[in-house]
Design an enzyme around this catalytic site. Structure first.
Site, PDB file in Angstrom:
ATOM      1  N   CYS A   1      36.143  38.169  60.967  1.00  0.00           N
ATOM      2  CA  CYS A   1      36.912  38.368  62.195  1.00  0.00           C
ATOM      3  C   CYS A   1      37.159  39.852  62.448  1.00  0.00           C
ATOM      4  O   CYS A   1      37.330  40.637  61.516  1.00  0.00           O
ATOM      5  CB  CYS A   1      38.254  37.642  62.104  1.00  0.00           C
ATOM      6  SG  CYS A   1      38.124  35.848  62.116  1.00  0.00           S
TER       7      CYS A   1
ATOM      8  N   ASP B   1      48.383  36.131  57.822  1.00  0.00           N
ATOM      9  CA  ASP B   1      47.624  35.002  58.352  1.00  0.00           C
ATOM     10  C   ASP B   1      48.503  34.001  59.106  1.00  0.00           C
ATOM     11  O   ASP B   1      47.983  33.165  59.848  1.00  0.00           O
ATOM     12  CB  ASP B   1      46.890  34.275  57.226  1.00  0.00           C
ATOM     13  CG  ASP B   1      45.604  34.970  56.819  1.00  0.00           C
ATOM     14  OD1 ASP B   1      45.225  35.950  57.488  1.00  0.00           O
ATOM     15  OD2 ASP B   1      44.970  34.542  55.839  1.00  0.00           O
TER      16      ASP B   1
ATOM     17  N   ARG C   1      38.742  47.328  58.023  1.00  0.00           N
ATOM     18  CA  ARG C   1      39.004  46.721  56.718  1.00  0.00           C
ATOM     19  C   ARG C   1      37.948  47.230  55.744  1.00  0.00           C
ATOM     20  O   ARG C   1      37.061  46.505  55.321  1.00  0.00           O
ATOM     21  CB  ARG C   1      38.970  45.192  56.815  1.00  0.00           C
ATOM     22  CG  ARG C   1      40.106  44.609  57.620  1.00  0.00           C
ATOM     23  CD  ARG C   1      40.191  43.117  57.482  1.00  0.00           C
ATOM     24  NE  ARG C   1      39.114  42.438  58.187  1.00  0.00           N
ATOM     25  CZ  ARG C   1      38.919  41.117  58.144  1.00  0.00           C
ATOM     26  NH1 ARG C   1      39.690  40.360  57.399  1.00  0.00           N
ATOM     27  NH2 ARG C   1      37.944  40.563  58.830  1.00  0.00           N
TER      28      ARG C   1
ATOM     29  N   ARG D   1      35.962  28.108  60.565  1.00  0.00           N
ATOM     30  CA  ARG D   1      35.858  28.985  59.397  1.00  0.00           C
ATOM     31  C   ARG D   1      36.961  28.688  58.386  1.00  0.00           C
ATOM     32  O   ARG D   1      36.772  28.885  57.182  1.00  0.00           O
ATOM     33  CB  ARG D   1      35.943  30.456  59.817  1.00  0.00           C
ATOM     34  CG  ARG D   1      34.726  30.985  60.548  1.00  0.00           C
ATOM     35  CD  ARG D   1      34.834  32.491  60.745  1.00  0.00           C
ATOM     36  NE  ARG D   1      35.201  33.126  59.501  1.00  0.00           N
ATOM     37  CZ  ARG D   1      36.258  33.924  59.340  1.00  0.00           C
ATOM     38  NH1 ARG D   1      37.052  34.188  60.357  1.00  0.00           N
ATOM     39  NH2 ARG D   1      36.516  34.455  58.169  1.00  0.00           N
TER      40      ARG D   1
ATOM     41  N   LYS E   1      41.038  27.701  51.544  1.00  0.00           N
ATOM     42  CA  LYS E   1      39.864  28.521  51.859  1.00  0.00           C
ATOM     43  C   LYS E   1      39.830  29.780  50.998  1.00  0.00           C
ATOM     44  O   LYS E   1      38.798  30.132  50.417  1.00  0.00           O
ATOM     45  CB  LYS E   1      39.889  28.903  53.332  1.00  0.00           C
ATOM     46  CG  LYS E   1      38.979  30.063  53.749  1.00  0.00           C
ATOM     47  CD  LYS E   1      39.240  30.440  55.194  1.00  0.00           C
ATOM     48  CE  LYS E   1      38.383  31.606  55.648  1.00  0.00           C
ATOM     49  NZ  LYS E   1      38.898  32.910  55.157  1.00  0.00           N
ATOM     50  N   ASN E   2      40.956  30.476  50.914  1.00  0.00           N
ATOM     51  CA  ASN E   2      40.983  31.769  50.240  1.00  0.00           C
ATOM     52  C   ASN E   2      40.986  31.661  48.715  1.00  0.00           C
ATOM     53  O   ASN E   2      40.923  32.678  48.026  1.00  0.00           O
ATOM     54  CB  ASN E   2      42.176  32.590  50.721  1.00  0.00           C
ATOM     55  CG  ASN E   2      42.011  33.032  52.165  1.00  0.00           C
ATOM     56  OD1 ASN E   2      40.900  33.184  52.646  1.00  0.00           O
ATOM     57  ND2 ASN E   2      43.124  33.216  52.854  1.00  0.00           N
TER      58      ASN E   2
END
Length: 417
Positions: A116, A305, A121, A397, A22-23
C-alpha cells in the site's frame, strides 16, 4: 468491477471467530525456509498477501499445499535464491524473506518490496541489521544482491522499533553462529508469534514482546506444526463496525490484551466491553461520542492499522476528536471518501480533526489501501442508505471474507460486479 453493496443502518448481533493474523502468517511462512522438511501452519487466512507469500515459496523450490485454513510448506529442496520483481511488488512484507534466505541459503537476490502507498517506508533498517550480522548487500540497477556466507551473531540496535526489521533480524540470526542481541526491537504480538514458531522449530530465542530479543543461532532447525494467532486488526474492524452501527457482538479466537488500546478507546466512545480468555464482547447503542486524542504509536500504543477504522466509526457520532498519525506520513487517504459520506474531517499534516456528523449517508466510494478500504466498509455498515465500496483488491490483502463475517453478524452486505 466488483464492489461491496451495503445497505446500512442495521445493528449487528452475534458471535464470530476471528481469522488468523495476516501479520503473523507472512513472517511465519518465510520462516518455513529455515529447515528442510515439511512445516504445517494452521489458522492461515485466505488472503491475497498469503497467496503471494506461497507463490514466493514455490518460486524458491518449496512444495506447497493448502487444505482449508491449513498450509503445508516442504522446504526440503530449494531451487534458487531469487524472488522476481513481480512477486516482490505484490506486498510490502515480501522483504521478510530476505533474512530467511540468507540464513538458509547464504544468498538472496530481490527487488524493493511493494504494498500500500502509505508514504515513505524505506527498508534501510532491515539492511543495516543484516549488515551488522555480516551480510554483504549491494544494489545493481534496482536489484539487491545479498550474500551471507560469513554471517555471525552480533549486536543490532534499531533506532525505531520496526516490526519488519525485527523479524528479518530474528530470521537471519537463526542461521548465524553465535549470539545476536536485538535492542530497540518491536514489541508487537506478531513478533511473539514468530518467536513461538521459531521455538517450535528448535531455535534458541527469547525476549519477543520486550525491546530486547536474544537469539543463539547456528543450530540446525527442524520443521514444525504451528497455529497462527488471531488477527487483532480484523477483530478491531468488526468491533468498530458494531460500535458505529450499534448492537451486541462477541468475537472469539483473539487475545483481548492485544487490543487493549483499541478497547479502551471504544469504551471512551460509549461502548460496553467485556473480555475473557480469547474472547471480546461489545455492546453499543450506536452514535459514538468523542474521545481523547487518538495518537498512533508502536505497540502497546494505539495501532496505526486501526486508525482509519476507528475514525470511520467516530465520523458518524458526536463531538470532536483529534487524531495524530505518528507511524506513516500518508495514512489519511480514506478521509476524502468519508467526506463523500457526510463526514466532517479536517486534515493538516499528521493531524486530523473529526467532528461527529451525527450520522453518515451512503455513497459510492473507493478504497485506496487495505485499512482505508476497510474503514469505508465500517462507515457503510453504519450509514443510512446504500453504499458501494470498490477497491476490494486492497481488502482481500488482509481480510478473509470481510463481507461474510459482517453478514454473519447481521449486516446487509453483498459482493456484486
Amino acid at each position: 468491477m466488483s464492489c461491496y453493496h451495503i445497505r446500512g443502518g442495521r445493528p449487528l448481533e452475534g458471535r464470530l471467530t476471528v481469522q488468523g493474523a495476516k501479520n503473523s502468517a507472512l513472517p511465519i511462512l518465510a520462516a518455513t525456509l529455515l529447515a528442510p522438511g515439511e512445516s504445517v501452519i494452521e489458522n492461515c487466512p485466505h488472503l491475497s498477501d498469503v497467496d503471494a507469500a506461497l507463490a514466493i515459496l514455490k518460486g524458491l523450490g518449496c512444495r506447497v499445499w493448502r487444505q482449508g485454513d491449513t498450509v503445508g510448506v516442504d522446504a526440503s529442496v530449494l531451487a534458487g535464491a531469487e524472488i522476481s520483481r513481480e512477486l516482490m511488488e505484490e506486498m510490502r512484507s515480501s522483504v521478510v524473506f530476505l533474512g530467511a534466505m540468507l540464513a538458509r541459503m547464504g544468498r538472496a537476490a530481490l527487488t524493493y518490496p511493494g504494498g500500500c502507498e502509505l508514504g515513505p517506508r524505506p527498508i534501510d533498517l532491515h539492511l543495516a541489521a543484516l549488515r551488522t550480522l555480516g551480510a554483504d548487500i549491494r544494489e545493481e540497477n534496482g536489484l539487491l544482491r545479498c550474500t551471507g556466507r560469513h554471517m555471525a551473531g552480533g549486536e543490532i540496535s534499531l533506532t525505531i522499533p520496526s516490526v519488519g526489521a525485527t523479524e528479518n533480524a530474528m530470521l537471519a540470526a537463526c542461521g548465524c553462529p553465535g549470539v545476536t542481541r536485538i535492542s530497540g526491537a518491536a514489541r508487537e504480538p506478531e513478533i511473539e508469534d514468530l518467536q513461538g514458531f521459531l521455538q517450535a522449530m528448535g531455535a534458541d530465542i527469547q525476549g519477543a514482546g520486550t525491546s530486547t530479543v536474544i537469539i543463539r543461532g547456528g543450530a540446525p532447525l527442524r520443521p514444525a506444526r504451528y497455529r497462527v494467532m488471531g488477527d487483532r486488526i480484523a477483530a478491531a474492524t468488526y468491533l468498530c463496525a458494531a460500535a458505529a452501527a450499534g448492537g451486541q457482538v462477541a468475537l472469539t479466537g483473539v487475545d483481548p490484551e492485544h487490543l487493549r488500546a483499541v478497547l479502551t478507546a471504544l469504551e471512551q466512545a460509549g461502548c460496553s466491553v467485556q473480555t475473557g480468555p480469547g474472547e471480546i464482547a461489545l455492546t453499543s447503542g450506536g452514535c459514538l461520542c468523542a474521545v481523547p486524542p487518538v495518537v498512533t504509536e508502536p505497540y502497546p500504543g494505539f495501532p496505526t492499522d486501526a486508525q482509519a477504522i476507528f475514525m470511520a466509526a467516530l465520523a458518524g457520532g458526536r463531538g470532536v476528536t483529534l487524531f495524530r498519525e505518528n507511524i506513516f506520513e500518508s495514512r489519511y487517504g480514506h478521509v476524502a471518501q468519508l467526506r463523500a459520506m457526510g463526514a466532517d474531517i479536517q486534515v493538516e499534516g499528521r493531524e486530523a480533526i473529526v467532528t461527529g456528523a451525527g450520522g453518515l449517508h451512503g455513497a459510492d466510494v473507493r478504497g485506496g489501501d487495505l485499512r482505508g478500504a476497510a474503514a469505508l466498509v465500517v462507515a457503510g455498515v453504519a450509514a443510512r442508505g446504500e453504499t458501494r465500496v470498490t477497491g476490494l483488491a486492497h481488502i482481500r490483502r488482509g481480510y478473509d471474507g470481510l463481507d461474510v463475517g459482517l453478514r454473519a453478524l447481521g449486516a446487509d452486505i453483498t459482493e456484486t460486479d
